[in-house]
Write a protein that holds these residues in place. Sequence first.
Motif, short mmCIF file in Angstrom:
data_model
loop_
_atom_site.label_atom_id
_atom_site.label_comp_id
_atom_site.label_asym_id
_atom_site.label_seq_id
_atom_site.Cartn_x
_atom_site.Cartn_y
_atom_site.Cartn_z
N CYS A 78 -37.93 -25.49 -28.27
CA CYS A 78 -38.61 -24.29 -28.55
C CYS A 78 -38.12 -23.00 -27.51
CB CYS A 78 -40.05 -24.39 -28.04
SG CYS A 78 -40.88 -25.41 -29.56
N VAL A 79 -36.86 -22.62 -27.97
CA VAL A 79 -36.02 -21.76 -27.54
C VAL A 79 -35.51 -20.72 -28.76
CG1 VAL A 79 -35.39 -23.14 -25.75
CG2 VAL A 79 -33.80 -23.12 -27.41
N PRO A 80 -34.94 -19.77 -28.34
CA PRO A 80 -34.19 -18.99 -29.49
C PRO A 80 -32.68 -19.44 -29.75
CG PRO A 80 -34.72 -17.53 -27.60
CD PRO A 80 -34.90 -19.14 -27.27
N PRO A 81 -32.52 -19.05 -31.20
CA PRO A 81 -31.47 -19.75 -31.63
C PRO A 81 -30.15 -19.56 -30.96
CG PRO A 81 -32.18 -18.30 -33.28
CD PRO A 81 -33.24 -18.15 -32.00
N ASN A 82 -30.08 -18.61 -30.01
CA ASN A 82 -28.83 -18.40 -29.34
C ASN A 82 -28.95 -18.79 -27.72
OD1 ASN A 82 -30.49 -16.77 -28.37
ND2 ASN A 82 -29.55 -14.95 -28.67
N LYS A 84 -28.83 -21.80 -24.98
CA LYS A 84 -27.72 -22.89 -24.78
C LYS A 84 -28.53 -24.10 -24.84
CE LYS A 84 -28.82 -22.81 -19.66
NZ LYS A 84 -29.62 -23.73 -19.55
N GLU A 85 -29.82 -24.23 -25.00
CA GLU A 85 -30.42 -25.69 -25.31
C GLU A 85 -30.65 -25.78 -26.55
OE1 GLU A 85 -30.16 -27.20 -21.72
OE2 GLU A 85 -31.73 -28.16 -23.08
N SER A 86 -30.26 -24.89 -27.44
CA SER A 86 -30.76 -24.87 -28.98
C SER A 86 -29.70 -25.88 -29.75
CB SER A 86 -30.39 -23.44 -29.62
OG SER A 86 -30.72 -23.58 -30.93
N ASN A 87 -30.63 -26.88 -30.33
CA ASN A 87 -29.80 -27.80 -31.28
C ASN A 87 -28.97 -27.17 -32.13
OD1 ASN A 87 -30.59 -30.05 -29.50
ND2 ASN A 87 -32.13 -30.30 -30.79
N TYR A 88 -29.71 -25.99 -32.83
CA TYR A 88 -28.89 -25.23 -33.94
C TYR A 88 -27.73 -24.65 -33.32
CZ TYR A 88 -28.20 -21.08 -36.64
OH TYR A 88 -27.63 -20.03 -37.34
N LEU A 89 -27.83 -24.10 -32.22
CA LEU A 89 -26.57 -23.30 -31.70
C LEU A 89 -25.34 -24.39 -31.51
CD1 LEU A 89 -25.67 -20.49 -30.57
CD2 LEU A 89 -26.13 -21.47 -28.28
N LEU A 90 -25.79 -25.52 -30.88
CA LEU A 90 -24.55 -26.57 -30.68
C LEU A 90 -23.78 -26.57 -32.28
CD1 LEU A 90 -23.00 -28.44 -28.89
CD2 LEU A 90 -24.64 -30.12 -29.99
N ALA A 91 -24.64 -26.92 -33.02
CA ALA A 91 -24.06 -27.11 -34.48
C ALA A 91 -23.49 -26.01 -35.16
CB ALA A 91 -25.16 -27.68 -35.54
N GLU A 112 -38.17 -20.91 -32.08
CA GLU A 112 -38.68 -19.81 -31.14
C GLU A 112 -39.74 -19.12 -31.27
OE1 GLU A 112 -36.71 -19.81 -33.78
OE2 GLU A 112 -36.63 -17.95 -34.77
N LEU A 113 -40.50 -19.36 -32.38
CA LEU A 113 -41.64 -18.86 -32.82
C LEU A 113 -42.90 -19.15 -31.72
CD1 LEU A 113 -42.17 -19.38 -36.65
CD2 LEU A 113 -41.40 -17.05 -35.46
N PRO A 114 -43.28 -17.84 -30.96
CA PRO A 114 -44.53 -18.43 -30.01
C PRO A 114 -45.52 -19.11 -30.44
CG PRO A 114 -43.78 -15.92 -30.35
CD PRO A 114 -43.24 -16.70 -31.53
N ASP A 115 -46.15 -19.00 -31.72
CA ASP A 115 -46.86 -20.00 -32.36
C ASP A 115 -46.15 -21.32 -32.72
OD1 ASP A 115 -49.57 -19.49 -34.92
OD2 ASP A 115 -48.74 -21.42 -33.67
N GLU A 117 -47.45 -24.13 -33.72
CA GLU A 117 -47.79 -24.55 -34.76
C GLU A 117 -47.41 -23.96 -36.11
OE1 GLU A 117 -49.38 -27.66 -35.52
OE2 GLU A 117 -49.98 -27.12 -37.45
N ALA A 118 -47.35 -22.71 -35.93
CA ALA A 118 -46.66 -22.02 -37.23
C ALA A 118 -45.40 -22.35 -37.66
CB ALA A 118 -46.77 -20.51 -36.94
N ALA A 119 -44.48 -22.68 -36.50
CA ALA A 119 -42.87 -22.99 -36.51
C ALA A 119 -43.08 -24.18 -37.30
CB ALA A 119 -42.47 -23.21 -35.00
N ALA A 120 -44.03 -25.28 -36.87
CA ALA A 120 -43.95 -26.46 -37.51
C ALA A 120 -44.50 -26.75 -38.97
CB ALA A 120 -44.89 -27.59 -36.72
N ARG A 121 -45.31 -25.78 -39.13
CA ARG A 121 -45.87 -25.48 -40.44
C ARG A 121 -44.71 -25.05 -41.64
NH1 ARG A 121 -50.41 -28.23 -41.91
NH2 ARG A 121 -51.81 -28.31 -40.06
N ALA A 122 -44.04 -23.82 -40.92
CA ALA A 122 -42.87 -23.23 -41.62
C ALA A 122 -41.60 -24.16 -42.16
CB ALA A 122 -42.24 -22.05 -40.65
N TYR A 123 -41.40 -25.11 -41.14
CA TYR A 123 -40.50 -26.01 -41.34
C TYR A 123 -40.72 -27.02 -42.30
CZ TYR A 123 -36.29 -29.12 -40.26
OH TYR A 123 -35.10 -29.84 -40.26
#
Length: 252
Positions: A78-82, A84-91, A112-115, A117-123
Amino acid sequence: MSTKGAWQVLPDADALAAEAARRFVISCGEAVARAGRFTVALSGGSTPRALFGLLAASPYRDQVDWSRVHVAWGDERCVPPNHKESNYLLAREQLLDRVGIPATQVHRIPAELPDREAAARAYEATLRALFGNDVTPEGFPRFDLVHLGVGIEGHTASLFPGNAALFERSRLVVASYVEQVGAFRITVTLPVLNSARAVLFMAAGADKAAILREVREHGPESGQLPAAMVRPVAGQLIWLVDRAAAAHLELP
Ligand code: 6PG
């Protein structure tokens, strides 16, 4: 295929990455021939870095029809897509920016969404839209390939021992606070992993030797070792391990 899956020991981490790249090319070609596309969930952590580097360069890059590939993730921090811990950024940096995959075919977890649960529902909605009727009778998406790693205490994706997310059997995606890392994670659930056509674990290094022995000795019924609970119902289970990680294994 034994229920424990097929275990392949490679001499070292580089050979493991090359075998994973070879298998990626084959899996992609088979899926495109069968369904016109290839759906793959990438894993996070550090092990995939070498694989990404191989897939992003010749010869492997040129053996994949990236216009047919849909990339998703098994989990995200749960970090922004930029970050260093982001799995997305590495890929993105090590692979996706270098192979010309259409942006609409990169299905990022909005962790990165503060909510959360909303992030999980969106994915979850993203996966439902991506897979349509390419799902199991219970409604779980059938990834052509899921890449996974394993943590030294047995977690995989962001399913950790004792964490409620591990026991979720209805949702596709959940958000959870993971005590072991002191942070929130978004992860697909075990039913999603076990609905894949193929799951490929990659584990390298001496620090994984103890947990790999545990994984081989435990069955999925143990309920406490997430990596041992991944047993695709109608799919292949493959473990690629290097010699250092296989040090405590007695493989046939
Ligand atoms: C994550 C991964 C996680 C990873 C294992 C192994 O977000 O960290 O999804 O499940 O695969 O922790 O990580 P390494 O490859 O760094 O050993």
